[in-house]
Design an enzyme around this catalytic site. Structure first.
Site, PDB file in Angstrom:
ATOM      1  N   GLU A  38      -1.734   2.719  -1.551  1.00 59.12           N
ATOM      2  CA  GLU A  38      -1.736   1.563  -0.651  1.00 59.12           C
ATOM      3  C   GLU A  38      -1.211   1.908   0.738  1.00 59.12           C
ATOM      4  OE1 GLU A  38       0.697  -1.858  -1.756  1.00 59.12           O
ATOM      5  OE2 GLU A  38      -0.315  -3.045  -0.232  1.00 59.12           O
ATOM      6  N   ASP A  55      -0.291   1.989  -6.414  1.00 65.83           N
ATOM      7  CA  ASP A  55       0.478   1.053  -5.583  1.00 65.83           C
ATOM      8  C   ASP A  55       1.946   1.372  -5.845  1.00 65.83           C
ATOM      9  OD1 ASP A  55       1.610  -0.972  -4.169  1.00 65.83           O
ATOM     10  OD2 ASP A  55       0.271  -2.523  -4.934  1.00 65.83           O
ATOM     11  N   ILE A  82       4.799   0.073  -4.769  1.00 70.60           N
ATOM     12  CA  ILE A  82       5.534  -1.144  -5.125  1.00 70.60           C
ATOM     13  C   ILE A  82       4.538  -2.299  -5.070  1.00 70.60           C
ATOM     14  CG2 ILE A  82       7.398  -2.729  -4.537  1.00 70.60           C
ATOM     15  CD1 ILE A  82       8.985  -0.492  -3.363  1.00 70.60           C
ATOM     16  N   ASP A  83       4.136  -2.764  -6.218  1.00 70.24           N
ATOM     17  CA  ASP A  83       3.265  -3.933  -6.250  1.00 70.24           C
ATOM     18  C   ASP A  83       4.164  -5.149  -6.440  1.00 70.24           C
ATOM     19  OD1 ASP A  83       0.640  -5.191  -6.302  1.00 70.24           O
ATOM     20  OD2 ASP A  83       1.210  -5.749  -8.335  1.00 70.24           O
ATOM     21  N   THR A  93       5.588  -6.386  -3.226  1.00 69.45           N
ATOM     22  CA  THR A  93       6.523  -6.060  -2.134  1.00 69.45           C
ATOM     23  C   THR A  93       7.266  -7.298  -1.657  1.00 69.45           C
ATOM     24  OG1 THR A  93       5.126  -4.218  -1.451  1.00 69.45           O
ATOM     25  CG2 THR A  93       6.670  -5.043   0.185  1.00 69.45           C
ATOM     26  N   ASP A 128      -4.218  -2.453  -6.463  1.00 65.08           N
ATOM     27  CA  ASP A 128      -3.653  -3.620  -7.155  1.00 65.08           C
ATOM     28  C   ASP A 128      -4.174  -3.713  -8.583  1.00 65.08           C
ATOM     29  OD1 ASP A 128      -2.287  -4.724  -4.872  1.00 65.08           O
ATOM     30  OD2 ASP A 128      -4.198  -5.485  -4.131  1.00 65.08           O
TER      31      ASP A 128
HETATM   32  C1  IPD Z   1       0.100  -7.794  -3.589  1.00 65.00           C
HETATM   33  C2  IPD Z   1       0.611  -8.464  -4.824  1.00 65.00           C
HETATM   34  C3  IPD Z   1       0.283  -9.945  -4.774  1.00 65.00           C
HETATM   35  C4  IPD Z   1      -1.190 -10.176  -4.635  1.00 65.00           C
HETATM   36  C5  IPD Z   1      -1.756  -9.413  -3.463  1.00 65.00           C
HETATM   37  C6  IPD Z   1      -1.382  -7.952  -3.544  1.00 65.00           C
HETATM   38  P1  IPD Z   1       1.563  -5.722  -2.713  1.00 65.00           P
HETATM   39  O1  IPD Z   1       0.381  -6.399  -3.612  1.00 65.00           O
HETATM   40  O2  IPD Z   1       0.054  -7.898  -5.956  1.00 65.00           O
HETATM   41  O3  IPD Z   1       0.678 -10.599  -5.938  1.00 65.00           O
HETATM   42  O4  IPD Z   1      -1.407 -11.543  -4.432  1.00 65.00           O
HETATM   43  O5  IPD Z   1      -3.163  -9.553  -3.482  1.00 65.00           O
HETATM   44  O6  IPD Z   1      -1.879  -7.290  -2.411  1.00 65.00           O
HETATM   45  O7  IPD Z   1       1.200  -5.955  -1.291  1.00 65.00           O
HETATM   46  O8  IPD Z   1       2.814  -6.406  -3.092  1.00 65.00           O
HETATM   47  O9  IPD Z   1       1.516  -4.295  -3.092  1.00 65.00           O
END
Ligand code: IPD
Length: 287
Positions: free
Chosen positions: A74, A91, A93-94, A96, A230
């Protein structure tokens, strides 16, 4: 290029655990300092120093172990396409936004796609010490010892479902209206022609939403705007747990998604544990 998936899974679990320790340390630092974050596309699309550190760590480990494989992450993404080559899609940190707020629904997500198909996934939430894993033909597991059953309770109607949705970071129309219309169609009263599902949940981590569907803790998850990092690891886990992922688009007639093969096929996704039995009441029809 053939890949030993057992060895790859062991490797991915070990780096996910190390990444988890970095996230716990990063959270501790954030609690003790006035830690900041940067904005990406807009003020709700955020990145922290810890996202970047964890991604650097993961890319270094993966490149050292698998020098012939490709990598998409990412934080370093620069428009690379998913090709047929073995590609680690990560990813760091999913969730964030959750990480920034100290809300513990946060995970590192490590997926491997071959021929554009997710074949391995490791998703680790270090704050709850929850690990979800799956590799093609090997089943899906929670915390390595609990096998996720492929047979789940029967869902007679979508109205009985607990469904995850997310607001995501795209807050402009038409995406915003599309999301809000879907939320209304899912939750609104049946007397007004809506599905009236048990409720909606918004976990704040796409990866964890998919794991919860895989574990039968949620029945479905719908989102517009996901990227490959994601969803790649989650797709591999969900498939091994008997669930399905669809990429597609919403039209006035409903959801036109097809079972997903290529993770770049679309940025609207639907993940389901099972399709409800009631005729004309499929998750897809509700979208
Ligand atoms: C996000 C999270 C969030 C989702 C977004 C993602 P990130 O990833 O998973 O729940 O709604 O579509 O982009 O930015 O925290 O790595």
């Amino acid at each position: 290029m053939s890949v030993d998936l057992d060895a790859a899974l062991k490797f991915a679990v070990s780096i996910a655990k190390e990444a988890g320790q970095m996230m716990r340390d990063g959270q501790a630092r954030r609690f003790s300092q006035d830690a900041g974050q940067e904005e990406k596309a807009n003020s709700v699309d955020l990145v922290t120093e810890c996202d970047q550190q964890v991604e650097k760590f993961l890319v270094a480990k993966i490149k050292a172990e698998y020098p012939d494989h490709k990598f998409i992450g990412e934080e370093s993404y620069d428009g690379e396409k998913v090709t047929d080559d073995p590609t680690w899609i990560v990813d760091p940190i999913d969730g964030t936004t959750n990480f920034i707020h100290g809300f513990p629904m946060v995970a590192t997500s490590i997926g491997l796609a071959i021929g554009g198909i997710p074949v391995l996934g490791v998703i680790y939430n270090p704050f709850l010490d929850l690990l979800y894993t799956g590799a093609e033909g090997r089943g899906a597991y929670m915390n390595e010892s609990i096998k996720l059953p492929t047979a789940v309770r029967s869902l007679d109607s979508l109205s009985e479902a607990l469904v995850a949705v997310e607001y995501g970071s795209s807050r402009r129309d038409p995406a915003l209206s599309n999301k809000l219309d879907t939320f209304k169609r899912l939750t609104g009263d049946k007397r007004d022609g809506h599905k009236m599902v048990h409720s909606l949940r918004s976990v704040g981590s796409a990866a964890l939403n998919i794991c919860f569907v895989a574990a039968g803790q949620l029945d479905a998850y719908w989102e517009i705007g996901c990227w490959p990092w994601d969803v790649c690891a989650g797709m591999a886990i969900l498939k091994e747990a008997g669930g399905a992922s669809y990429a597609g688009k919403m039209t006035e007639k409903g959801w036109t998604g097809e079972p997903n093969a290529a993770i770049m096929a679309g940025r609207k996704y639907l993940f389901i544990r099972q399709v409800p039995a009631a005729k004309g009441d499929t998750v897809r029809a509700a979208q």
